[in-house]
Design a protein around this motif. Structure first.
Motif, short mmCIF file in Angstrom:
data_model
loop_
_atom_site.label_atom_id
_atom_site.label_comp_id
_atom_site.label_asym_id
_atom_site.label_seq_id
_atom_site.Cartn_x
_atom_site.Cartn_y
_atom_site.Cartn_z
N GLN A 289 -18.47 -108.82 -19.25
CA GLN A 289 -19.44 -109.30 -18.27
C GLN A 289 -20.61 -108.35 -18.15
OE1 GLN A 289 -17.71 -111.15 -14.68
NE2 GLN A 289 -18.83 -109.61 -13.52
N VAL A 290 -21.82 -108.92 -18.10
CA VAL A 290 -23.05 -108.15 -17.89
C VAL A 290 -23.79 -108.76 -16.72
CG1 VAL A 290 -25.26 -107.42 -18.86
CG2 VAL A 290 -23.23 -107.54 -20.34
N SER A 291 -24.12 -107.93 -15.73
CA SER A 291 -24.90 -108.40 -14.57
C SER A 291 -26.25 -107.71 -14.57
CB SER A 291 -24.16 -108.11 -13.26
OG SER A 291 -22.95 -108.85 -13.19
N CYS A 292 -27.29 -108.46 -14.21
CA CYS A 292 -28.65 -107.92 -14.26
C CYS A 292 -29.51 -108.60 -13.21
CB CYS A 292 -29.25 -108.11 -15.65
SG CYS A 292 -29.24 -109.83 -16.23
N LEU A 293 -30.65 -107.99 -12.91
CA LEU A 293 -31.58 -108.48 -11.89
C LEU A 293 -32.89 -108.92 -12.51
CD1 LEU A 293 -31.24 -105.63 -9.20
CD2 LEU A 293 -29.83 -107.71 -9.42
N ASP A 294 -33.59 -109.83 -11.81
CA ASP A 294 -34.96 -110.13 -12.22
C ASP A 294 -35.95 -109.12 -11.66
OD1 ASP A 294 -34.77 -111.00 -9.61
OD2 ASP A 294 -35.18 -113.11 -10.04
N TYR A 295 -35.47 -108.11 -10.97
CA TYR A 295 -36.27 -106.96 -10.55
C TYR A 295 -36.06 -105.85 -11.57
CZ TYR A 295 -37.68 -102.84 -7.82
OH TYR A 295 -38.27 -101.68 -7.39
N GLY A 296 -37.11 -105.57 -12.37
CA GLY A 296 -37.03 -104.49 -13.35
C GLY A 296 -36.10 -104.76 -14.52
N GLY B 285 -6.74 -103.20 -21.99
CA GLY B 285 -7.38 -104.46 -21.65
C GLY B 285 -7.93 -104.53 -20.25
N LYS B 286 -7.86 -103.45 -19.49
CA LYS B 286 -8.35 -103.45 -18.12
C LYS B 286 -9.87 -103.41 -18.10
CE LYS B 286 -7.98 -101.02 -13.68
NZ LYS B 286 -7.42 -99.84 -12.98
N LEU B 287 -10.48 -104.37 -17.37
CA LEU B 287 -11.93 -104.45 -17.28
C LEU B 287 -12.43 -103.55 -16.17
CD1 LEU B 287 -12.22 -108.31 -17.65
CD2 LEU B 287 -13.15 -106.66 -19.27
N TYR C 78 -31.46 -110.72 -22.66
CA TYR C 78 -30.10 -110.17 -22.65
C TYR C 78 -29.17 -111.27 -23.16
CZ TYR C 78 -31.81 -106.36 -19.65
OH TYR C 78 -32.48 -105.27 -19.14
N ILE C 79 -28.43 -110.96 -24.22
CA ILE C 79 -27.63 -111.96 -24.92
C ILE C 79 -26.18 -111.47 -25.01
CG2 ILE C 79 -27.36 -113.29 -27.05
CD1 ILE C 79 -30.39 -112.44 -27.61
N VAL C 80 -25.25 -112.26 -24.50
CA VAL C 80 -23.82 -111.97 -24.60
C VAL C 80 -23.18 -113.04 -25.48
CG1 VAL C 80 -21.62 -111.88 -23.34
CG2 VAL C 80 -23.65 -110.73 -22.42
N LYS C 81 -22.46 -112.59 -26.51
CA LYS C 81 -21.80 -113.52 -27.44
C LYS C 81 -20.40 -113.84 -26.94
CE LYS C 81 -24.41 -111.97 -31.49
NZ LYS C 81 -25.16 -113.22 -31.61
N ASN C 82 -19.93 -115.02 -27.32
CA ASN C 82 -18.64 -115.48 -26.84
C ASN C 82 -17.47 -114.73 -27.49
OD1 ASN C 82 -16.91 -117.14 -25.30
ND2 ASN C 82 -16.57 -118.49 -27.05
N LEU D 33 -18.86 -104.89 -17.40
CA LEU D 33 -17.41 -104.79 -17.34
C LEU D 33 -16.87 -104.90 -18.76
CD1 LEU D 33 -16.52 -107.05 -14.26
CD2 LEU D 33 -17.00 -104.58 -14.33
N ALA D 34 -16.19 -103.83 -19.23
CA ALA D 34 -15.65 -103.77 -20.59
C ALA D 34 -14.20 -103.30 -20.53
CB ALA D 34 -16.49 -102.83 -21.45
N PRO D 35 -13.35 -103.77 -21.46
CA PRO D 35 -11.92 -103.43 -21.40
C PRO D 35 -11.61 -102.05 -21.94
CG PRO D 35 -12.36 -104.87 -23.27
CD PRO D 35 -13.66 -104.74 -22.53
#
Length: 348
Positions: free
Chosen positions: A28-35, A48-50, A152-156, A42-44
Motif C-alpha cells: 500500500q502507498v498513500s499520498c497527498l495532492d499537497y506536495g 509477511g507482516k505489513l 505514482y504507479i502500484v502494480k498488482n 506498507l511493505a511486508p
C-alpha cells in the motif's frame, strides 16, 4: 487493485485529499495532492507482516511548513544552487536564497508546497495517481511556463512503486525533480537506519564545501573508502568515522553520487532485522544520499519521537548546482522539449 480517497484537511482554502493505492498482496502507498507527499508505504517483512517504511504524519497540521520535505516531490530544482543565481541563454536569473544564502529544493513556493490536481486511474494490473501542476513563468524566479506531471504507479503482482515524471516548458529553463521520502525498513520506525546495509553502484561522489555545495570535484570512491558503497556498507561505518566530509554535513551523509550507468545500476537497501529489502532503479544520472542528520526535534512520527538518522533519503536526480558546473550532467530543459524521468522502488 484499488484506489481510495479520503479528506485530509485544508490548507490556504484548498481541500487536501489522501489517496491510497493497494495491490492484491496488501502492499500500500498513500499520498497527498499537497506536495505529492507520500505519507505511508506498507511493505511486508520476512514473516509477511505489513508495516510502514517511510517517515510521515497522520495529519496535515503535523506537516506544517514541512522544513525537511518529508515524502514530497521537490522542484523545480532539487538540491542547492549557489546564491540562487544562474544564467541561461545569456539571461541572468535570481532565485530565493532559502538555505543559508543558497537556493534549495525549488524555494519556499516550490513543488513541495503546491496543491496538485489529481486523477485516479485503475486497470487490471495497475493503480495510478496522476498529479499535474502548472508553474507559471517567473514562479520562484524560474523562467518558462512549465506543466509538470507526476504519476505514482502500484502494480498488482509486485510490491513496487514506480514514479514517472514528465514536463514541458515554453522557455528554456532548469528542471531537476525528485521524491524526498525518508526510508526506514525496520517497520514502523523500530530502529534508526545506521545499521541498514546500503549498496550504491557509484564510482564517484561530489565533494561538498562548507556551504553544502559541490566544489566541482568528483572524487573516485576508491580513493575515499567510506564513500565506496559499491559492495555494500552500513551507514554506521561512515557516521562514526570522523571523516571531514561527514563531519561537515552533521555526522552522516548528505552527498551526491554519480551512478555508473553502464552497469544498469540498482541501488539496494536492506534491514537484516526485518528482512526487508528495497531496490531502486532510475533513469536519473545521480542519487543524493541523505541520512537525516538534522531531523531530530520536538515532534513525532506516528508516536515515535523524531531523532537524527531515523530515516534516509535516496534522492534520484541530477547533481546539485549543475548549472554552475559545465562538466556535470545538465539540468537545462530546452523550450518545448519534453522532460521524462522514472524511478522504480521494489520492496522484497
Amino acid at each position: 487493485m484499488a484506489v481510495t480517497e479520503q479528506a485530509f484537511g485544508q490548507i490556504n482554502g484548498h481541500n487536501i485529499t489522501r489517496y491510497t493505492l493497494t495491490n492484491d498482496k496488501g502492499f500500500q502507498v498513500s499520498c497527498l495532492d499537497y506536495g505529492c507527499i507520500i505519507t505511508e508505504i506498507l511493505a511486508p517483512d520476512h514473516a509477511g507482516k505489513l508495516e510502514n517504511v517511510v517517515l510521515g504524519f497522520d495529519t496535515l497540521e503535523e506537516y506544517g511548513s514541512n522544513p525537511h520535505y518529508f515524502g514530497a516531490v521537490v522542484g523545480r530544482f532539487a538540491g542547492r544552487i549557489q546564491e540562487g543565481a544562474f544564467t541561461i541563454e545569456g539571461t541572468d536569473y535570481q532565485l530565493a536564497k532559502n538555505s543559508d544564502g543558497q537556493h534549495l529544493h525549488g524555494g519556499p513556493g516550490g513543488f513541495h508546497s503546491a496543491v496538485w490536481k489529481a486523477n485516479m486511474i485503475e486497470t487490471e494490473s495497475e493503480s495510478i495517481i496522476e498529479f499535474t501542476h502548472f508553474s507559471p513563468d517567473g514562479e520562484e524566479g524560474f523562467p518558462g511556463n512549465l506543466t509538470m506531471t507526476v504519476c505514482y504507479i502500484v502494480k498488482n503482482d509486485d510490491n513496487q512503486l514506480a514514479i514517472s515524471y514528465s514536463a514541458k516548458s515554453d522557455k528554456t529553463t532548469l528542471l531537476n525533480v525528485t521524491n524526498h521520502s525518508y526510508f526506514n525498513l525496520s517497520g514502523d520506525f523500530k530502529r534508526a537506519i545506521v545499521d541498514h546495509q546500503l549498496t550504491i553502484p557509484s564510482s564517484q561522489y561530489a565533494e561538498l564545501n562548507e556551504d553544502m555545495l559541490p566544489t566541482g570535484k568528483l572524487v573516485p570512491v576508491e580513493e575515499d573508502p567510506l564513500f565506496d558503497f559499491r559492495d555494500g556498507r552500513t551507514i554506521r561505518e561512515g557516521k562514526d568515522s570522523g571523516h571531514p566530509q561527514i563531519k561537515l554535513v552533521g555526522g552522516g551523509y548528505d552527498h551526491p553520487f554519480l551512478l555508473d550507468k553502464e552497469a544498469q545500476p540498482v541501488i539496494k537497501l536492506k534491514d537484516e532485522g526485518s528482512g526487508r529489502s528495497l531496490q531502486i532503479e532510475t533513469t536519473e544520472p545521480a542519487v543524493v544520499l541523505y541520512t537525516a542528520n538534522h531531523i531530530g526535534g520536538p515532534y513525532a512520527f506516528k508516536g515515535v519521537t523524531a531523532q537524527n538518522q531515523l530515516g534516509l533519503c535516496l534522492e534520484t536526480q541530477s547533481l546539485p548546482d549543475s548549472v554552475n558546473h559545465p562538466h556535470f550532467p545538465t539540468s537545462i530543459l530546452n523550450a518545448e522539449k519534453e522532460f521524462k524521468s522514472q524511478t522504480v522502488y521494489s520492496f522484497t
